[in-house]
Design an enzyme around this catalytic site. Structure first.
Site, PDB file in Angstrom:
ATOM      1  N   HIS A  44      23.493  18.668 -19.890  1.00 63.96           N
ATOM      2  CA  HIS A  44      22.477  17.976 -21.021  1.00 63.96           C
ATOM      3  C   HIS A  44      23.485  17.338 -21.933  1.00 63.96           C
ATOM      4  O   HIS A  44      24.067  18.034 -22.957  1.00 63.96           O
ATOM      5  CB  HIS A  44      21.942  19.486 -21.823  1.00 63.96           C
ATOM      6  CG  HIS A  44      20.897  18.846 -22.760  1.00 63.96           C
ATOM      7  ND1 HIS A  44      19.902  19.717 -23.174  1.00 63.96           N
ATOM      8  CD2 HIS A  44      20.923  17.785 -23.300  1.00 63.96           C
ATOM      9  CE1 HIS A  44      19.015  19.043 -24.260  1.00 63.96           C
ATOM     10  NE2 HIS A  44      19.669  17.944 -24.446  1.00 63.96           N
ATOM     11  N   GLU A  71      19.338  17.137 -18.456  1.00 59.89           N
ATOM     12  CA  GLU A  71      18.262  17.264 -19.389  1.00 59.89           C
ATOM     13  C   GLU A  71      18.647  16.387 -20.593  1.00 59.89           C
ATOM     14  O   GLU A  71      19.882  16.072 -20.886  1.00 59.89           O
ATOM     15  CB  GLU A  71      18.370  18.553 -19.885  1.00 59.89           C
ATOM     16  CG  GLU A  71      18.110  19.713 -18.718  1.00 59.89           C
ATOM     17  CD  GLU A  71      18.140  21.202 -19.420  1.00 59.89           C
ATOM     18  OE1 GLU A  71      17.961  22.003 -18.964  1.00 59.89           O
ATOM     19  OE2 GLU A  71      18.924  21.372 -20.532  1.00 59.89           O
ATOM     20  N   HIS A 192      16.257  29.115 -21.059  1.00 60.57           N
ATOM     21  CA  HIS A 192      16.596  29.203 -22.515  1.00 60.57           C
ATOM     22  C   HIS A 192      16.652  30.753 -22.811  1.00 60.57           C
ATOM     23  O   HIS A 192      15.712  31.382 -22.804  1.00 60.57           O
ATOM     24  CB  HIS A 192      15.894  28.701 -23.509  1.00 60.57           C
ATOM     25  CG  HIS A 192      16.574  28.191 -24.833  1.00 60.57           C
ATOM     26  ND1 HIS A 192      17.278  27.073 -24.938  1.00 60.57           N
ATOM     27  CD2 HIS A 192      16.955  29.054 -26.001  1.00 60.57           C
ATOM     28  CE1 HIS A 192      17.821  27.128 -26.143  1.00 60.57           C
ATOM     29  NE2 HIS A 192      17.639  28.488 -26.619  1.00 60.57           N
TER      30      HIS A 192
END
Length: 241
Positions: A44, A71, A192
């Site tokens: 990410h 991401e 997450h």
């Protein structure tokens, strides 16, 4: 259905960046995660490059052989250009603010319908599978089917926070969201705060889960148990052991 484990290596990059140099070697870490059984690698990159750098993404894309998942916030032109250059197996679109510490909410797929439809079409034309980050809200998942995405990634912080108090209640909204995704022909990812304690129950509750992306917990566990061992432990949780 087998669920793929994609290892997010951002925290390895954070450790490297804290002292400069190239220790630990992020590219080698990606290769090793694959060697140890990871089904994919997730990164990410953020505009300030506080962990994964754009150069890391380019180097990793050259060497890994499993799925590469990038991401990020598509409102950053630099991010869009990077993804179109690298052409990963999957791009996961996340509505992060530029200085945000970590992802903390999903897209409003109703309000952002026109924008999402446009940006998703750009990635799909390039042959990249698209997933978008959404909260476990049934109407948001249903509306995701109208923006052209291939998958949704359920934001699982709420599940993780409430798992220790009432795991059945904690997972209930995710089960309903997963049912809506399936009804609308959307593939399902999750991520997450999933960890060794709560992962198995989540997978058992949502058997059609295609992929989980895990970084913080897995890398933290690796400090105690070793990276190879931890990857196998997480995969066993996904397989019900």
């Amino acid at each position: 259905m087998a669920t793929k484990l994609s290892v997010n290596i951002n925290k390895i990059a954070t450790l490297r960046n804290s002292r400069g140099g190239n220790n630990p070697d992020v590219v080698k870490a990606a290769i090793d995660c694959e060697k140890f059984g990871a089904d994919g690698i997730t990164v990410h990159p953020r505009p300030d490059e506080r962990h994964i750098r754009y150069s890391d993404v380019r180097e990793i894309s050259k060497v890994i052989t499993t799925e590469f998942n990038i991401e990020g916030n598509p409102r950053e032109d630099k991010f869009v250009s990077l993804v179109l250059e690298v052409k990963p197996a999957q791009v996961t679109l996340v509505p992060d603010d530029p200085g945000q510490l970590t992802s903390n909410h999903g897209w409003d797929t109703i309000k952002e319908r026109e924008y999402l439809h446009g940006i998703i079409s750009i990635f799909k034309k390039a042959g990249i599978r698209v997933s978008i980050f959404v909260d476990p809200v049934e109407r948001m998942v249903a509306a995701a089917a109208d923006v052209g995405t291939d998958r949704v990634e359920l934001y699982t912080e709420g599940y993780a926070k409430n798992y220790q108090y009432d795991k059945d209640k904690a997972v209930s909204k995710y089960i309903r969201a997963a049912d809506v995704a399936a009804h609308n022909g959307l593939g399902l990812n999750a991520g997450h705060d999933l960890d060794m304690k709560n992962l198995q129950f989540f997978k058992q509750s949502i058997p059609d889960l295609l992929e989980v992306s895990i970084g913080q917990a897995l890398i933290s566990d690796a400090l105690y148990y070793g990276l190879e061992n931890v990857i196998q432990l997480y995969k066993r949780k996904l397989n019900g052991h």
